[in-house]
Design an enzyme around this catalytic site. Structure first.
Site, PDB file in Angstrom:
ATOM      1  N   CYS A  80      -7.568   0.435  -7.483  1.00 55.34           N
ATOM      2  CA  CYS A  80      -6.402   0.040  -7.161  1.00 55.34           C
ATOM      3  C   CYS A  80      -6.345  -1.362  -7.203  1.00 55.34           C
ATOM      4  O   CYS A  80      -6.591  -1.805  -8.234  1.00 55.34           O
ATOM      5  CB  CYS A  80      -6.290   0.601  -5.724  1.00 55.34           C
ATOM      6  SG  CYS A  80      -4.446   0.494  -5.173  1.00 55.34           S
ATOM      7  N   HIS A 182      -6.154   6.210  -6.646  1.00 57.21           N
ATOM      8  CA  HIS A 182      -7.114   6.147  -5.621  1.00 57.21           C
ATOM      9  C   HIS A 182      -8.069   7.391  -5.957  1.00 57.21           C
ATOM     10  O   HIS A 182      -7.521   8.653  -5.328  1.00 57.21           O
ATOM     11  CB  HIS A 182      -6.816   6.237  -4.058  1.00 57.21           C
ATOM     12  CG  HIS A 182      -6.454   4.887  -3.627  1.00 57.21           C
ATOM     13  ND1 HIS A 182      -7.379   3.906  -3.232  1.00 57.21           N
ATOM     14  CD2 HIS A 182      -5.055   4.231  -3.607  1.00 57.21           C
ATOM     15  CE1 HIS A 182      -6.490   2.987  -2.897  1.00 57.21           C
ATOM     16  NE2 HIS A 182      -5.191   2.979  -3.235  1.00 57.21           N
ATOM     17  N   GLU A 184     -10.817   8.536  -4.620  1.00 56.53           N
ATOM     18  CA  GLU A 184     -11.428   9.027  -3.249  1.00 56.53           C
ATOM     19  C   GLU A 184     -10.278   9.790  -2.513  1.00 56.53           C
ATOM     20  O   GLU A 184     -10.423  10.324  -1.612  1.00 56.53           O
ATOM     21  CB  GLU A 184     -12.032   7.794  -2.480  1.00 56.53           C
ATOM     22  CG  GLU A 184     -10.944   7.135  -1.715  1.00 56.53           C
ATOM     23  CD  GLU A 184     -10.279   5.785  -2.595  1.00 56.53           C
ATOM     24  OE1 GLU A 184      -9.674   4.895  -2.018  1.00 56.53           O
ATOM     25  OE2 GLU A 184     -10.637   5.939  -3.869  1.00 56.53           O
TER      26      GLU A 184
END
Length: 202
Positions: A80, A182, A184
């Protein structure tokens, strides 16, 4: 076990990244210490917020120099805002110097669609990369951003998405990788990307 240093410079969702790596069985260390980053086998640079504030924090802590020295020596992944900081400069609020690890700049997305761009979007892969091994065109990941990278060389763009036009979703240059999205927070696709990153460690 090889260790990934997650850089703590006061900006970023560190725990979610750490948890994702732990789920994959990867050793991760959240740290702002230069020596620990230098001893790690890979480096992950997260980031949430504004480019100038984050760049200032990297300079104030001296971590900008640490990251520049480690680039090319070991795998590095920016996520990001962490990806945006890899570029030469950003234009968020004011022109501000980045890390200069990927040629290009960061500027506001030019679109009639709502900003920030929040949600799931599909990826296309204009250039092959080991970061996306095992993924098919159209794989979806989660984005939250209003600014995007403009790479100086199209060869450095390894993934794109569409948001009122093409948007750089990931870049790579000499062992330095960046994901605007992202991983994750991107389910199984994101975990595969983080697993691929871990497999880049020698």
């Amino acid at each position: 076990m090889k260790t990934v240093a997650i850089v703590d410079y006061g900006v970023g969702n560190l725990k979610s990244v750490s948890n994702a790596l732990a789920y994959l069985g990867q050793s991760a260390l959240i740290t702002g210490e230069a020596g620990e980053i230098e001893r790690a086998d890979a480096v992950l640079l997260p980031g949430v917020g504004a480019f100038p504030d984050a760049a200032d924090k990297l300079r104030q802590t001296g971590l900008d120099g640490v990251l520049r020295r480690q680039a090319g020596r070991k795998p590095m992944l920016g996520i990001c805002l962490g990806m945006q900081l890899l570029f030469d400069w950003g234009e968020e609020g004011k022109q501000c110097e980045g890390l200069g690890l990927v040629g290009g700049r960061v500027a506001r997305i030019q679109t009639d669609l709502k900003l920030p761009h929040i949600g799931w979007n599909s990826l296309s892969f204009p250039n092959p990369s080991p970061l996306f091994r095992g993924l098919e065109e159209g794989a979806c990941v989660y984005f939250v951003h209003s600014y995007r990278g403009f790479a100086a060389s199209g060869e450095d763009v390894i993934a794109e998405t569409q948001y009122g036009g093409p948007v750089t979703a990931a870049v790579a240059y000499h062992g330095v990788y960046g994901c605007q999205f992202h991983p994750e927070k991107s389910g199984e696709v994101g975990l595969q990307i983080l697993k691929n990153f871990g497999e880049l460690i020698q």
